[in-house]
Write an enzyme that holds these catalytic residues in place. Structure first.
Site, PDB file in Angstrom:
ATOM      1  N   LYS A 206       0.831  -1.223   0.000  1.00 41.54           N
ATOM      2  CA  LYS A 206       0.000   0.000   0.000  1.00 41.54           C
ATOM      3  C   LYS A 206       0.862   1.269   0.000  1.00 41.54           C
ATOM      4  O   LYS A 206       0.633   2.209  -0.767  1.00 41.54           O
ATOM      5  CB  LYS A 206      -0.936  -0.026   1.216  1.00 41.54           C
ATOM      6  CG  LYS A 206      -1.568   1.291   1.557  1.00 41.54           C
ATOM      7  CD  LYS A 206      -2.576   1.734   0.510  1.00 41.54           C
ATOM      8  CE  LYS A 206      -2.794   3.216   0.584  1.00 41.54           C
ATOM      9  NZ  LYS A 206      -4.075   3.661   0.157  1.00 41.54           N
ATOM     10  N   CYS A 260      -2.967  11.251   1.755  1.00 40.06           N
ATOM     11  CA  CYS A 260      -2.386   9.955   1.376  1.00 40.06           C
ATOM     12  C   CYS A 260      -1.022  10.147   0.746  1.00 40.06           C
ATOM     13  O   CYS A 260      -0.001   9.838   1.331  1.00 40.06           O
ATOM     14  CB  CYS A 260      -3.313   9.253   0.397  1.00 40.06           C
ATOM     15  SG  CYS A 260      -5.026   9.353   0.886  1.00 40.06           S
TER      16      CYS A 260
HETATM   17  N1  SAJ Z   1      -1.542  15.459  -8.422  1.00 38.60           N
HETATM   18  C1  SAJ Z   1      -0.683  16.172  -9.266  1.00 38.60           C
HETATM   19  N2  SAJ Z   1      -0.437  15.676 -10.513  1.00 38.60           N
HETATM   20  C2  SAJ Z   1      -1.002  14.500 -10.947  1.00 38.60           C
HETATM   21  C3  SAJ Z   1      -1.866  13.791 -10.082  1.00 38.60           C
HETATM   22  C4  SAJ Z   1      -2.108  14.299  -8.820  1.00 38.60           C
HETATM   23  O1  SAJ Z   1      -0.158  17.226  -8.912  1.00 38.60           O
HETATM   24  O2  SAJ Z   1      -0.756  14.125 -12.087  1.00 38.60           O
HETATM   25  C5  SAJ Z   1      -1.832  15.976  -7.068  1.00 38.60           C
HETATM   26  C6  SAJ Z   1      -3.324  16.209  -6.822  1.00 38.60           C
HETATM   27  O3  SAJ Z   1      -3.734  17.440  -7.295  1.00 38.60           O
HETATM   28  C7  SAJ Z   1      -3.396  16.087  -5.310  1.00 38.60           C
HETATM   29  C8  SAJ Z   1      -2.347  15.026  -4.984  1.00 38.60           C
HETATM   30  O4  SAJ Z   1      -1.504  14.968  -6.115  1.00 38.60           O
HETATM   31  O5  SAJ Z   1      -3.036  17.292  -4.670  1.00 38.60           O
HETATM   32  C9  SAJ Z   1      -2.915  13.649  -4.689  1.00 38.60           C
HETATM   33  O6  SAJ Z   1      -4.029  13.368  -5.532  1.00 38.60           O
HETATM   34  P1  SAJ Z   1      -4.255  11.976  -6.264  1.00 38.60           P
HETATM   35  O7  SAJ Z   1      -5.456  12.107  -7.092  1.00 38.60           O
HETATM   36  O8  SAJ Z   1      -3.003  11.559  -6.933  1.00 38.60           O
HETATM   37  O9  SAJ Z   1      -4.424  10.922  -5.082  1.00 38.60           O
HETATM   38  P2  SAJ Z   1      -5.374  10.835  -3.772  1.00 38.60           P
HETATM   39  O10 SAJ Z   1      -4.557  11.292  -2.606  1.00 38.60           O
HETATM   40  O11 SAJ Z   1      -6.689  11.455  -3.978  1.00 38.60           O
HETATM   41  O12 SAJ Z   1      -5.577   9.227  -3.684  1.00 38.60           O
HETATM   42  C10 SAJ Z   1      -4.447   8.376  -3.599  1.00 38.60           C
HETATM   43  C11 SAJ Z   1      -4.652   7.201  -4.564  1.00 38.60           C
HETATM   44  N3  SAJ Z   1      -3.410   6.449  -4.700  1.00 38.60           N
HETATM   45  C12 SAJ Z   1      -2.896   6.129  -5.924  1.00 38.60           C
HETATM   46  O13 SAJ Z   1      -3.404   6.480  -6.955  1.00 38.60           O
HETATM   47  C13 SAJ Z   1      -1.656   5.316  -5.928  1.00 38.60           C
HETATM   48  C14 SAJ Z   1      -5.778   6.297  -4.059  1.00 38.60           C
HETATM   49  O14 SAJ Z   1      -5.889   5.147  -4.869  1.00 38.60           O
HETATM   50  C15 SAJ Z   1      -5.501   5.886  -2.605  1.00 38.60           C
HETATM   51  O15 SAJ Z   1      -6.555   5.073  -2.101  1.00 38.60           O
HETATM   52  C16 SAJ Z   1      -5.415   7.141  -1.778  1.00 38.60           C
HETATM   53  O16 SAJ Z   1      -4.309   7.918  -2.277  1.00 38.60           O
HETATM   54  C17 SAJ Z   1      -5.208   6.754  -0.315  1.00 38.60           C
HETATM   55  O17 SAJ Z   1      -6.166   6.913   0.475  1.00 38.60           O
HETATM   56  O18 SAJ Z   1      -4.150   6.233   0.033  1.00 38.60           O
END
Ligand code: SAJ
Length: 411
Positions: A206, A260
């Site tokens: 995870k 996360c």
């Molecule tokens: N972000 C970027 N660029 C990107 C993608 C995201 O800057 O290309 C930023 C987003 O704006 C945000 C942050 O990253 O601020 C995190 O957003 P996210 O959409 O990447 O992830 P979370 O935190 O909403 O959810 C993640 C997910 N993990 C993965 O995709 C590996 C989700 O599946 C998990 O269940 C969750 O973390 C968790 O609870 O651990």
């Protein structure tokens, strides 16, 4: 079907409890927050998420119960724990206090044969280090009186309900028979593959998943700085590179927020400081982005000759698009740093955040626009994508690359 109790009715626990209940599993949801429990009992959900209302209705029809008391119902056979797992900002290690207190509450009431399943993300080794000793301390024999498993959640805010049903999952256990029992419960709604493995592997898997994403975003952010330095369009470069069949670079942005991705990699840095150099560097790059936004903003102010800095507005307070969660959001990170930079509070607006957190926060988009000349798009909500026409006369600083065919400054 076994009686299940879900402890912690937040972003993960609530959808999981509702999903289990609407699939016919007898479920009680427990949260120590009495207000939250009351509002759930009165039909009011605590956050917005696509499909959650419908799922709630189905779960209510199937008699899901919500309570703040561990003793109000008969003990459950399976306890699923979905409480927050923050990290200690100094040591970078996990702070397992909420998981520990939830397990302690279960130990006070549980019967022989109870299974405790931890869904919260935990650093590798947490169950061996903190949870098993706690169970033994309370006089239980692990594997006889109490079984412990780890079934980390994987759902993404914004698409939780779909992912609950379709994502694959992992269940870490000491005893394969118990693992199969827990798999049966999750299979009531999960159509993805459910892999059974040992507890430490599940814990590490995870954390690795979220760390991978953090590093990939850090790579995109670093590319953004490099390309910007040479006047190159990073988005076009990433778009073309991603046409390669083995490349999938994520998007640069104003920072990484949420509870996360911006937290879990620290668990590895905290526990393996000498071995996690790349992971640590990626965290630092992502944490540097709000400062980078401020530097770019200062350049834009200079270039456009804006005199009245009180007419600058930040669009978006949440940590990403189309969610209402503001935890660790890049905008909050930026606002914490702003004093030294601009010397005055910026105006802020977010259509997803109905509660006023800042004095300079607006609830009316048109009024917000009337009071600003420069808009900094921090979050690419659907709302702004549908309203781009309204900002075309403003100076736009678009940190999310949503203004494709309009004049806008980019990161
Ligand atoms: N972000 C970027 N660029 C990107 C993608 C995201 O800057 O290309 C930023 C987003 O704006 C945000 C942050 O990253 O601020 C995190 O957003 P996210 O959409 O990447 O992830 P979370 O935190 O909403 O959810 C993640 C997910 N993990 C993965 O995709 C590996 C989700 O599946 C998990 O269940 C969750 O973390 C968790 O609870 O651990």
């Amino acid at each position: 079907m076994k009686n299940v109790c879900v402890i912690g009715l937040g972003y993960i626990g609530l959808p999981t409890a509702l999903m289990l209940a609407s699939s016919g599993v007898p479920v009680t949801g427990i949260d120590y927050n009495t207000e939250l429990v009351e509002s759930l009992n009165h039909g009011k959900l605590s956050f917005e998420e696509k499909g959650l209302e419908n799922l709630y209705k189905k779960a209510i029809e199937r008699n899901i119960k919500f309570t703040d008391s561990y003793t109000e119902n008969d003990p459950a056979e399976v306890y699923i724990i979905a409480v927050p797992t923050p990290y200690n900002r100094k040591s970078k290690k996990i702070d397992p206090k909420y998981v520990i207190s939830a397990v302690e509450e279960v130990l006070k009431i549980c019967e022989k044969g109870t299974v405790i399943t931890i869904e919260s993300t935990i650093s590798p080794g947490t169950i061996d280090k903190f949870i098993k000793p706690l169970i033994i301390e309370h006089g239980f024999k692990i594997g006889e009186d109490i079984h412990i498993t780890h079934a980390p959640e994987r759902i993404i805010p914004g698409n939780m309900i779909y992912e609950l049903e379709h994502n694959s999952r992992v269940i870490g256990c000491d005893d394969k028979i118990i693992g199969e029992e827990i798999k049966n419960i999750y299979s009531s709604f999960c159509k993805g593959e459910i892999v059974i493995t040992d507890i430490r592997t599940a814990e590490m898997t995870k954390v690795v998943e979220n760390t991978f994403r953090d590093i990939n975003i850090a790579f995109a952010n670093e590319l953004c700085k490099i390309c910007g330095n040479d006047g190159l369009d990073v988005y076009e470069i990433i778009r073309i590179a991603n046409m390669h069949p083995r490349i999938n670079i994520l998007s640069p942005g104003p920072g990484v927020g949420g509870h996360c991705i911006s937290v879990d990699p620290w668990f590895l840095v905290g526990d393996y400081p000498e071995l996690s150099l790349l992971i640590h560097e990626a965290r630092k790059i992502n944490d540097s982005m709000p400062d980078f936004v401020l530097e770019r903003l200062a350049d834009i102010i200079k270039e456009t000759g804006i005199k009245d800095k009180s007419r600058i507005g930040l669009y978006g307070l949440t940590y990403k698009e189309d969610v209402d969660d503001i935890r660790e959001s890049p905008t909050l990170q930026l606002l914490r740093k702003i004093d030294g930079h601009l010397g005055m509070p910026l105006k802020v607006y977010d259509p997803m955040v109905k509660k006023n957190i800042f004095e300079s926060q607006y609830q009316d988009f048109d009024k917000f626009l009337k009071d600003i000349d420069l808009i900094v798009i921090m979050v690419g909500h659907s709302h702004i994508k549908q309203n781009l026409g309204k900002i075309k006369d403003k100076i736009i600083f678009d940190t999310r690359n949503i203004c494709k065919d309009m004049k806008a400054y980019k990161l």
